[in-house]
Design an enzyme around this catalytic site. Structure first.
Site, PDB file in Angstrom:
ATOM      1  N   HIS A 194       3.830   7.386   3.489  1.00 46.40           N
ATOM      2  CA  HIS A 194       4.783   6.277   3.429  1.00 46.40           C
ATOM      3  C   HIS A 194       4.424   5.303   2.324  1.00 46.40           C
ATOM      4  O   HIS A 194       3.351   5.379   1.746  1.00 46.40           O
ATOM      5  CB  HIS A 194       4.853   5.534   4.780  1.00 46.40           C
TER       6      HIS A 194
ATOM      7  N   HIS B  40       0.815  -1.218   0.000  1.00 50.93           N
ATOM      8  CA  HIS B  40       0.000   0.000   0.000  1.00 50.93           C
ATOM      9  C   HIS B  40       0.842   1.258   0.000  1.00 50.93           C
ATOM     10  O   HIS B  40       2.031   1.229   0.311  1.00 50.93           O
ATOM     11  CB  HIS B  40      -0.975   0.024   1.179  1.00 50.93           C
TER      12      HIS B  40
ATOM     13  N   GLU C 125       7.588   1.454   5.162  1.00 50.18           N
ATOM     14  CA  GLU C 125       7.058   0.421   6.054  1.00 50.18           C
ATOM     15  C   GLU C 125       7.402  -0.934   5.457  1.00 50.18           C
ATOM     16  O   GLU C 125       7.207  -1.161   4.260  1.00 50.18           O
ATOM     17  CB  GLU C 125       5.544   0.566   6.188  1.00 50.18           C
TER      18      GLU C 125
END
Length: 153
Positions: free
Chosen positions: A95, A12, A144
């Site tokens: 992010h 994502h 991440e």
């Protein structure tokens, strides 16, 4: 020769938003999103989260999921996302998240090459272990790293 670490699927893109309801409406009404999860609070991380699903290759029968857009809004002024919104009042890309098969192996790899890991490994919004790598060590992007959820193995 195989590298010590292999980039996994992009799971994502995280977007910090000042107004969750307005952001959901934008993705549905402007961008045509048909699947948006119900927002939920993650008090341990100071955010409200929901996911906008983008189409994957599942339409052709192979079941591959599309990349998601993770919408993040601060629960209060102490949230790290509140600081981001203070600097970017309209919100913006916060992010990027990549999957790995083994979170402990990935953490040891990043640590071993001198990348700054922000905080402990913890459970993320998908219910799997995650950690973040400092943007100054990742070409300017907070990154991440997430253990691949079982349903996408």
């Amino acid at each position: 020769m195989k590298p010590a670490f292999t980039l996994g699927r992009m799971n994502h893109l995280g977007y910090a938003v000042p107004d969750m309801d307005a952001a959901i409406a934008h993705y549905r009404d402007v961008m045509g999103a048909s699947v948006v999860t119900e927002p939920f609070d993650m008090p341990e991380q100071g955010v409200k989260v929901c996911f906008v699903h983008t189409p994957g290759n599942g339409e052709d029968g192979n079941g591959t999921a599309g990349t998601q857009v993770e919408l993040l809004s601060p629960l209060d002024g102490n949230s790290p996302v509140a600081g981001f919104i203070a600097k970017n009042p309209l919100g913006g890309q916060h992010h990027v998240c990549f999957e790995v098969p083994d979170i402990e192996e990935a953490r040891a790899y990043f640590d071993g090459i001198g990348k700054r890991i922000l905080g402990p490994t913890r459970i993320g919004a998908h219910g799997t272990p995650i950690f973040f790598v400092h943007p100054k060590d990742m070409m300017g992007m907070l990154t991440e790293i997430m253990e691949t959820p079982e349903e996408t193995h």
